[in-house]
Motif scaffolding. Structure first.
Motif, short mmCIF file in Angstrom:
data_model
loop_
_atom_site.label_atom_id
_atom_site.label_comp_id
_atom_site.label_asym_id
_atom_site.label_seq_id
_atom_site.Cartn_x
_atom_site.Cartn_y
_atom_site.Cartn_z
N GLY A 365 0.80 -1.23 0.00
CA GLY A 365 0.00 0.00 0.00
C GLY A 365 0.82 1.27 0.00
N PRO A 366 1.76 1.44 0.95
CA PRO A 366 2.56 2.67 0.94
C PRO A 366 3.41 2.81 -0.32
CG PRO A 366 2.67 1.59 3.08
CD PRO A 366 1.98 0.64 2.15
N LEU A 367 3.97 1.70 -0.83
CA LEU A 367 4.77 1.78 -2.05
C LEU A 367 3.91 2.24 -3.22
CD1 LEU A 367 6.83 -1.53 -1.74
CD2 LEU A 367 7.58 0.79 -1.19
N LEU A 368 2.69 1.69 -3.31
CA LEU A 368 1.78 2.07 -4.39
C LEU A 368 1.39 3.54 -4.28
CD1 LEU A 368 0.02 1.21 -6.80
CD2 LEU A 368 -1.74 0.54 -5.15
N ALA A 369 1.08 3.98 -3.07
CA ALA A 369 0.69 5.38 -2.88
C ALA A 369 1.82 6.33 -3.24
CB ALA A 369 0.27 5.59 -1.42
N GLY A 370 3.03 6.01 -2.80
CA GLY A 370 4.16 6.87 -3.13
C GLY A 370 4.43 6.94 -4.61
#
Length: 426
Positions: A365-370
């Motif tokens: 999730g955080p990787l995708l958002a960034g």
């Protein structure tokens, strides 16, 4: 046994869970703070946090076969007792200057692993203590969720205050004591009758893998559980991206006030606590499918939509509180469905598989958002997350299999369930 005495096991488990989560949330702040103030290294602080969290998550997901053999009650008591020893050793060794980074990493890893097993066991004890107290599963699950939310809120706040007035090592000592207290409460108040029958089979490596696979097969064979687990995995991925990346970036770009991060998190947590309490009170009287459908639609996309189109704090706090309120009411329904559909002898390993599936996408999730922020900007990313959230929640709740949320299948002696057309709706 009187009604009050029969509900003592559930009360004892809830209080123990509240105390244990208090310690867990305090450890999440106090131990990294101890490393940071001792070494001044953000990298070492992150390594210690990872050393604690990774075994915790892994053992919640993989500890089911161990809980089956040890027994849920004993696993909860021994897990929290071992965590108390490991955590209390940290300030003791720190006081005599015998706490190198490797030893600290080992102690927090042990504490994380045994707490993961204890929390897996705690989930297994909820339906048993509910049965002993003649408490509806929705209410027991709601109260258990409320204990978790209250522990997280109070523990994080208490740790923040305590590290400002006490040495970090003293706060870590308090953490260890909370785990010991949780173990004592369950040992004294929760009888062995609250746990499923222990497996007597010897736990070899082959048998361990087979037990884990059995939990996964059970989920795959149950269409309702498969739909719910898939939806949870996707929404957890999205929520992690929102909380870990999108909200901090929104605060930095729109508000320029770092303290707003705490306010948004507090609004979300307070809403979740109130939602869980309301679900515990009213859940047994409400149709599960309707409440669940409304809840998932409110808890998901609206937060991203509000953040995309506002640059002020009040709308964000309102959206976070409402989302938390809706989300807090979902877990009691989900857990009630799981407790009903999973036979007692399969609960530990199947709930572990559910936990693993729910967490599997959270690092993405955080990787995708960034990555999306770099490509499309903050507003574009928020709108994308809102659209995916809407699809991930709206499509599953429209499937015909979801009507079985209101039913109560009866586990059969061979581990299967009665036909779904047996109406035991509430």
């Amino acid at each position: 046994m009187t009604e009050n005495l029969s509900r003592r096991p559930l009360t004892g488990l809830l209080v123990a869970q509240l105390v244990s989560v208090l310690g867990t949330s305090m450890s999440a702040l106090a131990i990294p703070w101890l490393v940071l103030t001792s070494t001044g290294s953000a990298t070492r602080t992150g390594l210690i946090a990872f050393a604690e969290l990774a075994p915790y998550v892994a053992m919640q997901a993989l500890g089911g076969p161990l809980v089956d053999r040890i027994g849920a009650r004993r696993a909860y008591v021994l897990g929290n007792a071992a965590a108390a020893v490991a955590v209390c050793a940290i300030p003791a060794l720190h006081a005599i200057s015998l706490l190198p980074l490797g030893a600290l990493a080992g102690l927090v890893a042990v504490a994380g692993a045994v707490r993961g097993i204890a929390d897996c066991a705690g989930q297994v004890l909820v339906p048993g203590t509910a049965v002993l107290g003649a408490v509806p599963l929705e209410r027991a699950a709601g109260l258990h969720g409320s204990a978790n939310q209250a522990g997280l809120l109070v523990g994080a706040s208490a740790a923040g205050v305590m590290v400002s007035v006490l040495a970090a090592s003293a706060v870590v000592l308090v953490d260890g004591i909370t785990f010991a207290l949780a173990a004592v409460l369950v040992a004294l108040l929760v009888p062995a009758a609250a746990q499923p029958r222990r497996s007597r089979r010897r736990l070899s490596t082959r048998r361990y893998v087979a037990d884990l696979a059995e939990g996964v097969r059970f989920i795959r064979a149950d269409r309702l559980m498969l739909v719910l687990v898939t939806m949870i995995a996707v929404t957890n991925l999205l929520e992690q991206g929102i909380n870990a990346v999108l909200v901090p970036v929104w605060v930095r770009e729109r508000l320029h006030q770092p303290q707003a991060l705490g306010l948004v998190a507090g609004a979300l947590g307070a809403g979740a606590l109130i939602g869980a309490l309301i679900a515990a009170w009213l859940g047994p009287r409400l149709p599960r499918r309707v409440v669940f459908t409304v809840g998932v639609l409110i808890a998901g996309a609206p937060v991203s939509l509000v953040l995309a189109w506002t640059s002020t704090l009040p709308p964000a706090l309102t959206a976070a509180f409402v989302a938390g309120l809706a989300n807090g009411g979902l877990n009691p329904i989900l857990h009630a469905v799981l407790y009903e559909r999973i036979p007692p002898q399969l609960r530990a390993r199947t709930l572990g598989a559910v936990k693993a599936s729910a967490w599997i996408g959270t690092p993405i999730g955080p990787l995708l958002a960034g990555s999306l922020i770099e490509a499309t900007g903050l507003r574009g990313t928020l709108l994308t997350f809102a659209m995916v959230f809407l699809v991930a929640t709206a499509v599953p709740v429209m499937l015909p299999v979801m009507r079985h949320m209101n039913r109560t299948p009866r586990p059969q002696p061979d581990g299967t369930r009665a036909a779904d057309n047996e109406d035991a709706s509430r």
